[in-house]
Design an enzyme around this catalytic site. Sequence first.
Site, PDB file in Angstrom:
ATOM      1  N   MET A 296      30.857  26.397  12.743  1.00 57.89           N
ATOM      2  CA  MET A 296      31.128  25.284  13.744  1.00 57.89           C
ATOM      3  C   MET A 296      30.388  25.159  14.588  1.00 57.89           C
ATOM      4  O   MET A 296      29.665  26.076  15.399  1.00 57.89           O
ATOM      5  CB  MET A 296      32.530  25.743  14.281  1.00 57.89           C
ATOM      6  CG  MET A 296      33.151  24.698  15.159  1.00 57.89           C
ATOM      7  SD  MET A 296      33.298  23.118  14.150  1.00 57.89           S
ATOM      8  CE  MET A 296      33.078  21.933  15.389  1.00 57.89           C
ATOM      9  N   ASN A 298      29.902  24.427  17.739  1.00 58.15           N
ATOM     10  CA  ASN A 298      30.085  24.667  19.370  1.00 58.15           C
ATOM     11  C   ASN A 298      28.773  24.503  20.113  1.00 58.15           C
ATOM     12  O   ASN A 298      28.133  25.768  19.824  1.00 58.15           O
ATOM     13  CB  ASN A 298      30.964  25.825  19.538  1.00 58.15           C
ATOM     14  CG  ASN A 298      32.116  26.052  18.565  1.00 58.15           C
ATOM     15  OD1 ASN A 298      33.068  25.214  18.441  1.00 58.15           O
ATOM     16  ND2 ASN A 298      32.373  27.023  17.920  1.00 58.15           N
ATOM     17  N   GLU A 329      24.219  23.493  11.498  1.00 52.58           N
ATOM     18  CA  GLU A 329      24.856  23.711  12.846  1.00 52.58           C
ATOM     19  C   GLU A 329      23.887  23.279  13.887  1.00 52.58           C
ATOM     20  O   GLU A 329      24.428  22.434  14.863  1.00 52.58           O
ATOM     21  CB  GLU A 329      25.566  24.971  13.010  1.00 52.58           C
ATOM     22  CG  GLU A 329      26.542  25.532  12.010  1.00 52.58           C
ATOM     23  CD  GLU A 329      27.470  24.548  11.616  1.00 52.58           C
ATOM     24  OE1 GLU A 329      28.003  23.657  12.652  1.00 52.58           O
ATOM     25  OE2 GLU A 329      27.763  24.313  10.531  1.00 52.58           O
ATOM     26  N   HIS A 332      23.623  19.699  14.566  1.00 50.28           N
ATOM     27  CA  HIS A 332      24.766  19.063  15.328  1.00 50.28           C
ATOM     28  C   HIS A 332      24.576  19.251  16.979  1.00 50.28           C
ATOM     29  O   HIS A 332      25.341  18.521  17.746  1.00 50.28           O
ATOM     30  CB  HIS A 332      26.006  20.065  14.960  1.00 50.28           C
ATOM     31  CG  HIS A 332      26.947  19.415  13.510  1.00 50.28           C
ATOM     32  ND1 HIS A 332      27.011  18.096  13.453  1.00 50.28           N
ATOM     33  CD2 HIS A 332      27.291  20.050  12.798  1.00 50.28           C
ATOM     34  CE1 HIS A 332      27.514  18.229  12.375  1.00 50.28           C
ATOM     35  NE2 HIS A 332      27.730  19.345  11.993  1.00 50.28           N
ATOM     36  N   GLU A 351      28.464  14.806  10.296  1.00 51.78           N
ATOM     37  CA  GLU A 351      28.296  15.719   8.982  1.00 51.78           C
ATOM     38  C   GLU A 351      27.456  15.544   7.953  1.00 51.78           C
ATOM     39  O   GLU A 351      26.833  15.969   7.544  1.00 51.78           O
ATOM     40  CB  GLU A 351      29.798  15.759   8.328  1.00 51.78           C
ATOM     41  CG  GLU A 351      30.855  16.377   9.444  1.00 51.78           C
ATOM     42  CD  GLU A 351      30.296  17.817   9.822  1.00 51.78           C
ATOM     43  OE1 GLU A 351      29.345  18.250   9.411  1.00 51.78           O
ATOM     44  OE2 GLU A 351      30.890  18.164  10.893  1.00 51.78           O
TER      45      GLU A 351
HETATM   46 ZN    ZN Z   1      28.982  20.091  10.376  1.00 50.84          ZN
END
Ligand code: ZN
Length: 875
Positions: A296, A298, A329, A332, A351
């Site tokens: 994830m 974050n 990640e 992101h 995504e």
């Molecule tokens: Zn992702």
Amino acid sequence: MTSDLNLTRQECDARGDQLKVRTYRVELDLSEAATDAETYRSRSTVVFDSTGTSTWIDLVTDVIDSVTVNGRQVHLEDYDGARILLHDLEIGENTVVVDALCKYSRTGEGLHRFTDPEDGNTYLYTHCEPTDARRMFACFEQPDLKGQFTFVVTAPSQWLVRSNQPEVSSEPAGECTTHTFAPTPPLSSYIVALIAGPYAVVQDTWSVKRADGSSQTIELTAMCRRGMLEHLESDEIFYTTKAGLDFYDRAYGFPYPWGGSSYAAPAKDRSEGRAENFVGCKYDQVFVPEYNIGAMENPGLVTFTEDYLFRGGATTMQRTSRAAVILHEMAHMWFGDLVTPKWWDDLWLKESFADLMGYQVTQEATRFDQAWLQFASGRKLWAYTYDQLPSTHPVIARIEDLEAAAQNFDGITYSKGAAVLRQLQAIIGPESFFAGARDYFAAHAFGSATFNDLLTALQPHTEHDLWRWADAWLRTTSPSELTADTSRGHGGAVTELVVRQRCTDRITGDEVVRPHQLQVAGYALGEAGLERTFLAPVTLTGESVEVPEAVGNRADLVLVNAGDLTYGIGRLDEQSQHVASTHLSSITDDLDRGAVWTALWNLTRDARIPASRFVDTFCTQAPAESNAMILRIVAGQVQTAVGHFLPAGTRTAAWDALGGVARVAIAGAEPESDLQRTWADLLAEFASQTDTLAGDAAALADGKVPDGLTLTDELRWKLAASLVRQGAWDEAEVQHLLEQDNTLIGRTSSLTALAAAPQAQDETWRRLVEDELTNDAQRALLTGWGISDPGTKYAQPYVELLDSVWGDRVQSMAQRLVIGLFPDVDADDEGRAALGAIRSWYDDNPGSPAALRRIVLEQIDHAERALRAQQVTQD
Ligand SMILES: [Zn+2]
């Protein structure tokens, strides 16, 4: 209390228009976390502007002590367990304070807590996507309502406590310490993060000096629980991390902005992209057990499943997967965190990009140069599978509520979206692609954006009409079928080759024609097997196009979509199929060889060729397969082919044949090679289905391994499950193995091994349905359940379970049960009756939750596919 945890797009749209969140101060008291206390105190102070007098704030808990709005107590009679209604708000600024007790999670949502049985240490970590921050503190849980979060956390003094931002101060609080973290830049609630516990930490730094004279240094950490430190491989993790930061810093033209000790509020002159605004940044990566997903994003504190730490070494495939997920990640940090989709409709915007970047940057910027192979041969099959289901949807989906959003973290959103963006790069060129991305970040930093914003950023960089491109690719469903109709003349030389596409949108029924940029390759049989005779670029904009470059070349096998540039199911013509079945392993190009395997697999899945042909091809070609990644992927497919697609009566012989192949292959594999490891894994897996391997499996488990093979704990547990399944081992042997590997992973693996016994099925069913399990225990039992082969015996209890499964559990736990307990059906009376009963449940319960119905419908479709395949027998 029954609470409605769902949130609709419509009501969140309205709340998003009404509110502007300024700040959150979140105070969490975790001082009792290492005891058996079930809850912790959570106090959330939210400052926001409102243009209306009432709204609601989200919090999922059983105990709220007080709520105040601008200092005035709120009455809580109408709290439903999920929404606190707020009335009499000021037009303008408001302050809401919510004081509550929140629950430690054991299912991976919100603040998850686990204790390591090896050393008794307790650890905490958070996971909030899509909407589980509200299990930890009161917040406005929707991505476009970004706020600046200040976390204040009290925890045992010897613990490490980290959050998105660095700590700015700490104060003793009795036996504990209160840590205050720097305020975050504007952040959506689904990406806030916190870890607490005696985590082990390894540190490094990354720095850059840019052409414009600016520079930046980022503190890096890699963390895990202490018991896994020896498997952390921080050198490799930092190597990949630095390669990624180098790449993104250059390609995105916006400095990594997270984890800084101070944050300058963005000015509207776009100066927020200037490097000096981001000082003291950090990038933490922590590997945690009992994690529901892969990782994830974050900001400043990325969480990964501990499955990416390998006890006893790993294959190139595993290392490539880890690099790709690290770089996914990291992408992101820009796509998703810096510019956030306004609502879950545009989930794909983060995504699909991150997924593509994960593989592309792994391929282009690291030593793991099989990333495209993994993408083409593995990851994209996830997309093709989902895109053929009745629940398929356009990449740009309309998502009406949260439950639907949770279902769309699927093969379309990730893998198809990524494949389509790869195709976009093939059309407009990577330079234009990244130039558009740079404009997009500059225009929307720290805000939220929609698909139109992205196209607006990309369009000036290309002549192609991107709006039309998007209509064809992103607003339709189902993969195109790509064929190369080849006429061959004297000596097998091509006289005409026409590439065609065909696609019927499964949702609308419309015929879809898409613009494809692809390549077609020809192979001829020679002394050394199949050799490439041509590779021709093809621009396909209509239904078909001729490929003159192919004419005159010999082509015993024609491969459409060589190099895997476009998204579509490439078909082999009859002649190519037969040549492939007998000579596939002689193709030297890994991507092409992988593509031919994929084509054969798709023909099998789509019931165009009998599954027995795929199995036979595996038995003759896989032993000569030189790439362990391809072997690993194809071996998964052959197990599905034997277990589900072959007629029931022919399976035993097929498993025995696979067993024979594995026995010979492992003996001949080069010591310490990936192939040797992979064949050992396969032998362990096949041994669950054929008793002819019982002796081999027992010998391996006993330590009698071929030269160069490491008997890892993971391999031993895999062997254990198979031996239990075959009745060669019982509880005592499992217990003995557990004594040698009495770790968190060992305990979970022992659940799988014991559940693999056919006689354990009643008890496993009971535990899965009745017990309050952790997410990991549930997964382990379901794996064992699958190995134990329950057939259709539990079809009726399954139908009954569907009525209650959704209401009683969090969605992820319910979903795993609905998928994992779905009965395996054969093309016989029993199988059809079982499937009929589930189909009736589906037809009779139109009012059951849409997300549940979607999963059931998908499982029915998988089963019907298996039945179709079982009926294709003549070869
Ligand atoms: Zn992702």
